[in-house]
Design a protein around this motif. Structure first.
Motif, PDB file in Angstrom:
ATOM      1  N   LEU A  57      -2.124   0.394   2.814  1.00 32.24           N
ATOM      2  CA  LEU A  57      -1.927   0.237   1.376  1.00 32.24           C
ATOM      3  C   LEU A  57      -2.933   1.097   0.623  1.00 32.24           C
ATOM      4  O   LEU A  57      -2.611   1.763  -0.341  1.00 32.24           O
ATOM      5  N   HIS A  58      -4.185   1.083   1.094  1.00 36.22           N
ATOM      6  CA  HIS A  58      -5.255   1.730   0.356  1.00 36.22           C
ATOM      7  C   HIS A  58      -6.379   2.057   1.326  1.00 36.22           C
ATOM      8  O   HIS A  58      -6.558   1.378   2.338  1.00 36.22           O
ATOM      9  N   ASP A  59      -7.162   3.099   1.015  1.00 34.45           N
ATOM     10  CA  ASP A  59      -8.207   3.494   1.957  1.00 34.45           C
ATOM     11  C   ASP A  59      -9.333   2.465   2.061  1.00 34.45           C
ATOM     12  O   ASP A  59     -10.103   2.489   3.020  1.00 34.45           O
ATOM     13  N   THR A  60      -9.465   1.573   1.079  1.00 36.49           N
ATOM     14  CA  THR A  60     -10.493   0.540   1.184  1.00 36.49           C
ATOM     15  C   THR A  60      -9.998  -0.666   1.978  1.00 36.49           C
ATOM     16  O   THR A  60     -10.786  -1.526   2.338  1.00 36.49           O
ATOM     17  N   ARG A  61      -8.685  -0.725   2.189  1.00 37.46           N
ATOM     18  CA  ARG A  61      -8.126  -1.858   2.929  1.00 37.46           C
ATOM     19  C   ARG A  61      -7.092  -1.337   3.929  1.00 37.46           C
ATOM     20  O   ARG A  61      -5.900  -1.534   3.771  1.00 37.46           O
ATOM     21  N   PRO A  62      -7.576  -0.643   4.952  1.00 42.13           N
ATOM     22  CA  PRO A  62      -6.650   0.062   5.852  1.00 42.13           C
ATOM     23  C   PRO A  62      -5.726  -0.853   6.643  1.00 42.13           C
ATOM     24  O   PRO A  62      -4.713  -0.390   7.142  1.00 42.13           O
ATOM     25  N   MET A  63      -6.080  -2.117   6.781  1.00 45.27           N
ATOM     26  CA  MET A  63      -5.218  -3.001   7.563  1.00 45.27           C
ATOM     27  C   MET A  63      -4.258  -3.815   6.707  1.00 45.27           C
ATOM     28  O   MET A  63      -3.652  -4.767   7.163  1.00 45.27           O
ATOM     29  N   THR A  64      -4.175  -3.478   5.429  1.00 46.01           N
ATOM     30  CA  THR A  64      -3.180  -4.124   4.590  1.00 46.01           C
ATOM     31  C   THR A  64      -2.084  -3.116   4.294  1.00 46.01           C
ATOM     32  O   THR A  64      -2.310  -1.916   4.268  1.00 46.01           O
ATOM     33  N   MET A  79      -2.706   0.186 -10.760  1.00 46.14           N
ATOM     34  CA  MET A  79      -3.991  -0.493 -10.928  1.00 46.14           C
ATOM     35  C   MET A  79      -4.923  -0.104  -9.781  1.00 46.14           C
ATOM     36  O   MET A  79      -4.488  -0.046  -8.632  1.00 46.14           O
ATOM     37  N   PRO A  80      -6.205   0.172 -10.077  1.00 45.18           N
ATOM     38  CA  PRO A  80      -7.147   0.512  -8.998  1.00 45.18           C
ATOM     39  C   PRO A  80      -7.172  -0.568  -7.923  1.00 45.18           C
ATOM     40  O   PRO A  80      -7.127  -1.762  -8.216  1.00 45.18           O
ATOM     41  N   ARG A  81      -7.205  -0.114  -6.690  1.00 41.79           N
ATOM     42  CA  ARG A  81      -7.306  -0.959  -5.490  1.00 41.79           C
ATOM     43  C   ARG A  81      -6.020  -1.738  -5.187  1.00 41.79           C
ATOM     44  O   ARG A  81      -5.514  -1.677  -4.090  1.00 41.79           O
ATOM     45  N   VAL A  92      -2.011   3.637  -2.314  1.00 37.37           N
ATOM     46  CA  VAL A  92      -2.613   3.498  -3.644  1.00 37.37           C
ATOM     47  C   VAL A  92      -3.702   4.567  -3.827  1.00 37.37           C
ATOM     48  O   VAL A  92      -4.605   4.704  -3.007  1.00 37.37           O
ATOM     49  N   GLY A  93      -3.610   5.352  -4.896  1.00 40.30           N
ATOM     50  CA  GLY A  93      -4.624   6.368  -5.205  1.00 40.30           C
ATOM     51  C   GLY A  93      -4.605   7.575  -4.290  1.00 40.30           C
ATOM     52  O   GLY A  93      -5.560   8.367  -4.299  1.00 40.30           O
ATOM     53  N   ALA A  94      -3.546   7.768  -3.534  1.00 40.39           N
ATOM     54  CA  ALA A  94      -3.510   8.863  -2.556  1.00 40.39           C
ATOM     55  C   ALA A  94      -3.648  10.241  -3.205  1.00 40.39           C
ATOM     56  O   ALA A  94      -4.123  11.180  -2.569  1.00 40.39           O
ATOM     57  N   ASP A  95      -3.236  10.367  -4.466  1.00 39.42           N
ATOM     58  CA  ASP A  95      -3.226  11.685  -5.110  1.00 39.42           C
ATOM     59  C   ASP A  95      -4.230  11.783  -6.259  1.00 39.42           C
ATOM     60  O   ASP A  95      -4.062  12.619  -7.158  1.00 39.42           O
ATOM     61  N   ASN A  96      -5.261  10.972  -6.222  1.00 38.31           N
ATOM     62  CA  ASN A  96      -6.265  11.025  -7.295  1.00 38.31           C
ATOM     63  C   ASN A  96      -6.911  12.408  -7.394  1.00 38.31           C
ATOM     64  O   ASN A  96      -7.067  12.951  -8.489  1.00 38.31           O
ATOM     65  N   VAL A  97      -7.301  12.974  -6.272  1.00 39.18           N
ATOM     66  CA  VAL A  97      -7.959  14.282  -6.311  1.00 39.18           C
ATOM     67  C   VAL A  97      -6.978  15.363  -6.783  1.00 39.18           C
ATOM     68  O   VAL A  97      -7.311  16.216  -7.611  1.00 39.18           O
ATOM     69  N   LYS A  98      -5.768  15.312  -6.268  1.00 34.50           N
ATOM     70  CA  LYS A  98      -4.769  16.326  -6.642  1.00 34.50           C
ATOM     71  C   LYS A  98      -4.535  16.332  -8.153  1.00 34.50           C
ATOM     72  O   LYS A  98      -4.485  17.403  -8.779  1.00 34.50           O
TER      73      LYS A  98
END
Length: 471
Positions: free
Chosen positions: A103-110, A82-84, A443-449
């Motif tokens: 966890l995710h680039d929008t929430r680097p401290m989680t 799921m996104p985010r 989360v979403g680390a390989d979206n571009v790839k």
């Protein structure tokens, strides 16, 4: 005349073809195994499932584990989250304390909790909201380029979204589709499942724990054993489906009920009831078919001054096995209870419930002034099978596991040093061993790839999807 394929004699084999093969033939078995499996050398060997691409739209433990087995054997696995938010299991950690970041680039401290470990290694992680019509094309593209998919949504959900087996098989006739969940189709079709529900509803929990006269009740195993077991069973089905496809060119659908799977662990319980009308009881750390073959409590801890209660209190349990008649005789002599042997010389007599009550009580009475280590030492010295019940730290420190590479430190490319055991505890393979590249990815680390490099979408489109939280 063709040689009879049933005939094979050792002296007719070709024998070693090189000095290296000759040296291997002369090796002691122990040395041969160490050279054949060579822990740490996995990465220089072939991958058995290289070339297989698998989609994972799974959550929690058991369905992710079914796919991670493929990834550890070399398949390219793409996990869709799921996104985010990602897989809900990312947010589970022992007592909400142990997280690895980010966890995710929008929430680097989680972070992602340690409960996520072992269920998604070596996988590429992308995000997709496949409720949306805009994302259907990308999903179908992935299906056409993949060998199979594992999903765990409520039965019929993917069908309602037009992405179930009967839709996808039209796009890719070789596609292998796996649904894994609670009950599956039938009267309880809408029943979800957790590991504990599988243990309870399948009847498994009813035969665990201590008997009532011992003051105990039924017990669930706390480490999600039915999740891990069910995932492995699905992997077995996937490998069979891949073999079937190689022969026929056809895909297939696998439907797997976790609750149903747990009944397989019950062994003779159903036949016992069917033949004799007997409902199998729970007998704690004893065995209903072998005696002596159980776990006893020693009176003293191996670590009486330890702060950790698992070291101080639990380091008192010993596994003892002496079920054949000569071993039981020796055990009775060690604990100075020759009368026990006199009364229960034959196994058929001492395996009865009343006899086990007396025998195990005598064993614990003998062990009450001894430590766990003392009990093991004395029994092993008498030639009997006895081993301590070890905790995680003791397993980590055990030379046997370290030598075999079962548990080892992993330099994860994102999270740093991690003590790993899942991949390397699942059996050794000499030619195509399992291996661990990374424990998981954000989360979403390989979206571009995946969206750009594999599917060919321009990065501007990926940025648009990302800004709209569609991926």
């Amino acid at each position: 005349m063709a040689k009879d394929p049933r005939v094979c004699r050792l002296e007719e084999l070709d024998g070693p073809k090189s000095k290296q093969e000759l040296d291997e033939m002369k090796m002691p078995y122990e040395d041969y195994c160490r050279a054949a499996f060579a822990p740490g050398g996995e990465f220089s060997r072939p991958l058995s499932l290289k070339g297989i691409r698998w989609l994972s739209t799974t959550m929690y433990i058991f369905t992710p584990h079914s796919v991670s087995n493929l990834a550890e054997l070399g398949a390219e696995v793409i996990k869709v989250e799921m996104p985010r938010m990602g897989d809900p299991m990312r947010h589970c950690a022992p007592f909400n304390e142990t997280y690895l970041y980010p966890l995710h680039d929008t929430r680097p401290m989680t972070g992602t909790g340690m409960g996520y470990l072992n269920a998604n290694p070596n996988e590429y992680h992308i995000t997709m909201d496949y409720h949306l019509d805009e994302m259907k094309e990308a999903f179908y593209r992935l299906v056409k380029m993949s060998d199979g998919l594992t999903e765990c949504y409520r039965p019929g959900t993917f069908d309602r979204w037009k992405q179930s087996y009967r839709y996808l098989i039209e796009m890719n006739p070789r596609f292998i589709y796996v649904w894994g969940g609670g009950f599956g189709y039938g009267p309880k079709v809408f029943g979800g499942s957790y590991d504990i529900l599988g243990q309870a509803h399948a009847g498994l929990a009813s035969v665990t724990g201590m008997h009532e006269f011992m003051g105990g009740h039924c017990t669930k195993h706390s480490n999600w054993c039915i999740d891990w077991y069910s995932g492995t069973q699905i992997t077995f089905g996937i490998l069979a489906a891949i073999h079937w496809r190689r022969k026929t060119g056809l895909g297939t659908m696998i439907e797997f009920s976790q609750v149903q799977a747990a009944t397989r662990c019950l062994g003779y319980a159903a036949p016992l009831y069917g033949r004799f009308g007997i409902v199998r009881q729970r007998w704690g750390n004893w065995d209903t078919q072998l005696c002596v073959h159980g776990i006893i409590l020693a009176g003293k801890s191996d670590y009486p001054d330890a702060i950790n209660p698992q070291d101080r209190l639990d380091a008192r349990y010993v596994m003892v096995s002496a079920f054949n008649d000569p071993d039981f005789k020796e055990l009775c002599e060690v604990i100075k209870k020759p009368d026990l042997y006199s009364r229960y010389q034959k196994h058929k007599d001492r395996v009865e419930g009343e006899a086990q009550v007396e025998i195990y009580a005598a064993l614990e009475e003998w062990a009450k002034d001894k430590s766990r280590g003392d009990v093991v030492r004395i029994l092993q010295g008498a030639g009997l099978l006895a081993e301590p019940v070890m905790n995680d730290r003791e397993v980590y420190e055990c030379e046997h596991y370290r030598l075999r590479g079962t548990i080892r430190w992993q330099d994860d490319p994102i999270f740093g040093d991690v003590l790993a055991m899942g991949s390397y505890g699942a059996g050794l393979m000499s030619k195509t061993p399992r291996r661990l590249y990374w424990i998981w990815r954000p989360v979403g680390a390989d979206n571009v790839k995946i969206y750009h490099e594999l599917l060919g979408y321009p990065t501007a489109k990926i940025e648009e999807w990302y800004s709209k939280a569609m991926i």
